[in-house]
Design an enzyme around this catalytic site. Structure first.
Site, mmCIF file in Angstrom:
data_model
loop_
_atom_site.group_PDB
_atom_site.id
_atom_site.type_symbol
_atom_site.label_atom_id
_atom_site.label_comp_id
_atom_site.label_asym_id
_atom_site.label_seq_id
_atom_site.Cartn_x
_atom_site.Cartn_y
_atom_site.Cartn_z
ATOM 1 C CD GLU A 184 -1.920 -2.326 1.350
ATOM 2 O OE1 GLU A 184 -0.810 -2.640 1.836
ATOM 3 O OE2 GLU A 184 -2.813 -3.168 1.126
ATOM 4 C CG HIS A 253 -9.890 -6.625 8.034
ATOM 5 N ND1 HIS A 253 -9.015 -7.205 8.906
ATOM 6 C CD2 HIS A 253 -9.353 -6.805 6.804
ATOM 7 C CE1 HIS A 253 -8.006 -7.724 8.246
ATOM 8 N NE2 HIS A 253 -8.176 -7.494 6.967
#
Lengths: 451, 336
Positions: A184, A253
């Site tokens: 990322e 998450h």
């Protein structure tokens, strides 16, 4: 004992699916590991394998059936020497029929309210899912501007981890729809560098949770360079992906990043709810010369609404939308919380409370004028968000109301938010930790002193 | 009579620069040296604030590399960036005025020493976070490839940055997509105050791309011609085949920043580098020995660059502070 084969949940958010076709027929012998049938979810077509051995005695839900609820009995496997009586299977079959006839899951019902609140300038519309609206918005802008490209994990060959980029690789090719490694920080920074050069990258984070790996590049490189360069060079870039809790994916998450990113000058942050706004805002974001972050929501991806067909439909960033007019209390929300706020408004209507619901749509810049005008009318504000309370969007709204319409308030501003804890996994605890329509009803009653 | 077979030229021979270029390298290095000395002096006078990282000792690296690229190629680096900007041809006055935080600076005084840019000169910063410029520079190369161009991105980093994870994320993508980027590791032996042996499990940084199949070489970063020779190989490779790593073995004479007394190394070590390996002195000797220039010519160059540094300092002090109206500008590009 015959073994019931249940409709499996094939993703954290799946509540129902379609049985595409059976690969085994009644009377066939099945062994564990053999494919029984194919199931289509809103994201993919998956094969369902047998876990048990025996004979496929009955298929209770034929191929082609849509809306089969998770955990419904779809077939019965008889162990060797067993026969399956019709009576044993009958109740299960009935349950399936009922489930198939039931409307979509309750959380999704609210989105049906979207067309009622349509803005007048939508022109010709087509009903589509949020997922398709986002895809169409990207595709239109990619056709319009060669500099626009999409990059992220699984966006190309896999067609998007949540199938948002479905078909884009086929139309635009691997040069403009770029699968990245799972890095990322690296690809976020790479895209910012490409943005410095005048490309217009759309960076998909598989979820915003993973953007924490990349946050330095988003803030220090994308948001601040225009200022630090004295206006010479900025970064026209879109970062997007699902934000907040999905379903049972637990603490790492399931986080809302609205207040994190809205804190930072140099960024724009939008978080739409309706399908039309998803299309209109992603197009606005791509055309914007600044870094724009789109906080989507996995649960909303499968919801549908009327979406303008026109490629010129662009929703301006920074404009909230009154999705339900009312006079007694103002309720602000964004993303999935708008649906819950509308549900709450319906409940409140039953007890004579007329709530005005504002879909913020844009978190930064925030449409303060619309909120203040509403609060000057209702004299009460309930702010809703899925994120944590401390220094949240609700905190900001509370302060803004003190600064801008203190004398109009008839009650302290009330915040509805996720509990101040990492999101628990257990189903019961997760439900308690996330803000629900009930909480909004209670908060609205509280600011009206009607408890 | 059989024709004489053509004499095989070595690669170095093909790229032997003209005398004028050799002299220009001297001038460009000396300009950086004098500019940085002046910046250090002005910092001491309180005219420059915050962090200020001087490039003294490392001049051969940027001057040598700059000689291998065209104006269309891009340069990006970390916060030890003054030398890179001057090498890119940015105005010394504009750079110095940014150091003093004045409106005449490249970022109107809003960026400072570590955050300066020149779109016109293809200089993309000036980045204050160790290693963050590496993905950015890789992205610049990505844009070049996306547009079907062969412009390269010179992406500089220090030895301190090479242990950052995002550097390897960048190496991986650069080689995966064969991007025209040259990763230049300026190994000046200390990441702030920590010697490379105390920070890195291996210190042969040119090998750091091996896991990704990126070729690399170690270069005498104190010799402008060695830098240039390696740079030419790297640029050719990058334009046609993909990323390349150059480890420039260099040295900084000053501390990490102006506030660093550099107690972590021996004075003798610095002295040895200054007297035996100084990139400017050794190049001057090369010019004199080779008959490319005489003492008088070099003295004239020294006077010229001193004058430029002095004028830059004057400009930087006379340029006004940015007006208050600049406070809220350039946060976002306003809608057109």
């Amino acid at each position: 004992m015959p073994i019931n084969v249940l409709m499996p949940a094939l993703s954290p958010t799946m509540t129902e699916g379609k049985i595409a076709r059976w690969l085994k027929a009644e009377g066939d012998a099945v062994k564990s590991g053999q494919v029984l049938c194919e199931i289509e979810t809103d994201k993919a077509t998956m094969e369902v394998e047998a876990v048990d051995e025996g004979t496929l005695a009955r298929i209770l839900v034929p191929g082609g059936t849509e809306g089969v609820k998770v955990n419904a009995v779809i077939a019965v496997i008889a162990a060797e020497g067993e026969s399956v009586s019709a009576s044993a299977a009958a109740p299960a079959a009935a349950a399936v029929v009922a489930a198939a006839a039931a409307p979509a899951a309750p959380a999704i019902v609210a989105s049906a309210a979207a067309p009622a609140a349509d803005e007048p300038d939508m022109g010709e519309t087509k009903t589509m899912t949020v997922r398709e609206a986002l895809r169409d918005g990207m595709a239109e802008e990619m056709r319009r501007d060669e500099n626009v490209y999409l990059m992220g994990e699984e966006v190309a060959e896999y067609q998007g981890a949540y199938k948002v980029s479905q078909g884009l690789l086929q139309e635009f090719g691997a040069r403009r729809v770029v699968d990245t490694p799972i890095t990322e920080q690296g690809f976020a920074g790479l895209a910012v560098g490409a943005g410095f050069m005048g490309l217009r990258p759309i960076v998909e984070f598989m979820t915003w949770n993973f953007s924490m790996q990349a946050i330095d590049q988003i803030i220090n490189s994308a948001a601040k360079t225009l200022y630090m360069s004295g206006g010479q060079m900025g970064c026209p870039i879109v970062f997007r992906g699902p934000n907040g809790a999905a379903s049972r994916v637990a603490a790492q998450h399931s986080q809302c990043y609205a207040s994190w990113y809205a804190h930072c000058p140099g960024l724009k942050v939008v978080s739409p709810w309706s399908a039309a706004d998803h299309k209109g805002l992603i197009k606005a974001a791509i055309r914007d010369p600044n870094p724009v972050l789109i906080l989507e929501n996995e649960i909303l991806y499968g919801t549908s609404g009327a979406v303008p067909v026109s490629a010129d439909y662009v929703v301006p960033i920074g404009k909230a939308k009154i999705v339900r007019a009312g006079k007694d209390v103002t309720i602000t929300a964004f993303s999935i919380m708008v649906g819950k706020a509308l549900q709450a408004a319906e409940e409140l209507a039953k007890i004579g409370i007329d709530a005005e619901v504002i879909d913020l749509r844009s978190i930064r810049p925030l449409d303060i004028d619309t909120i203040v005008a509403s609060v000057k009318k209702t004299n009460r504000l309930v702010s809703c968000e899925e994120g944590w309370p401390f220094a949240g969007i609700g905190s900001e709204l509370g302060m803004l109301m003190m600064e801008q319409c203190f004398d109009w308030l008839d009650a302290p501003v009330k915040r509805v938010h996720g509990l101040d804890i990492p999101l628990p996994y257990a189903a019961n605890l997760e439900k308690l930790a996330l803000p629900q329509a009930d909480h909004i009803v209670s908060a609205a009653k509280a600011v009206l002193y009607k408890n | 009579m059989a024709p004489t077979p053509p004499k095989k030229k070595s690669r170095a021979d093909e790229n032997v620069p003209e005398a004028a270029d050799l002299i220009k390298y001297y001038r460009d290095m000396l300009l950086i040296r004098r500019f940085e000395e002046k910046a250090g002096q002005m910092y001491g006078m309180g005219l420059i604030g915050g962090f200020c990282h001087l490039y003294i000792g490392q001049e051969a690296v940027v001057v040598g590399m700059q000689s291998t690229i065209t104006p269309k190629d891009a340069v990006i680096t970390s916060y030890r960036d003054h030398g890179h900007m001057l090498a890119c041809g940015m105005e010394p006055g504009g750079v110095m005025a940014e150091l003093t935080g004045r409106i005449g600076g490249y970022s109107k005084g809003k960026g400072g020493s570590m955050h300066m840019f020149s779109k016109e000169k293809n200089f993309y910063g000036g980045h204050g976070i160790v290693g963050a410029q590496v993905p950015l520079g890789t992205g610049i190369a990505f844009a070049s490839k996306y547009r079907g161009e062969t412009n390269v991105s010179l992406t500089y980093m220090g030895d301190g940055a090479v242990n950052q994870g995002q550097v390897y994320e960048s190496f991986n993508m650069a080689q995966l997509w064969k991007l025209p980027v040259i990763f230049i590791i300026e190994n000046n032996r200390y990441g702030m105050g920590t010697a490379i042996e105390r920070a890195s499990s291996t210190t042969d940084f040119y090998h750091r791309g091996a896991a990704h199949g990126i070729p690399g070489e170690a270069v005498d970063g104190m010799n402008v011609l060695s830098v240039r020779a390696a740079g030419l190989r790297a640029v050719e490779h990058a334009r046609t085949k993909g990323p390349y790593i150059l480890e420039m073995q260099t040295y900084r004479y000053r501390g990490h920043s102006m506030s660093d007394p550099a107690k972590y190394r021996q004075k003798e070590e610095v002295e040895k580098m200054r007297t035996q390996h100084d990139p400017i002195d050794s190049h001057a000797k090369f010019l004199l020995d080779g008959g490319f220039a005489d003492e008088a010519a070099l003295k004239a160059i020294d006077r010229e660059v001193k004058d430029i540094a002095t004028k830059a300092a004057e400009f930087a002090q006379n340029s006004p502070e940015p007006p208050v109206s600049e406070l809220y500008t350039d946060v976002l590009v306003e809608a057109r």
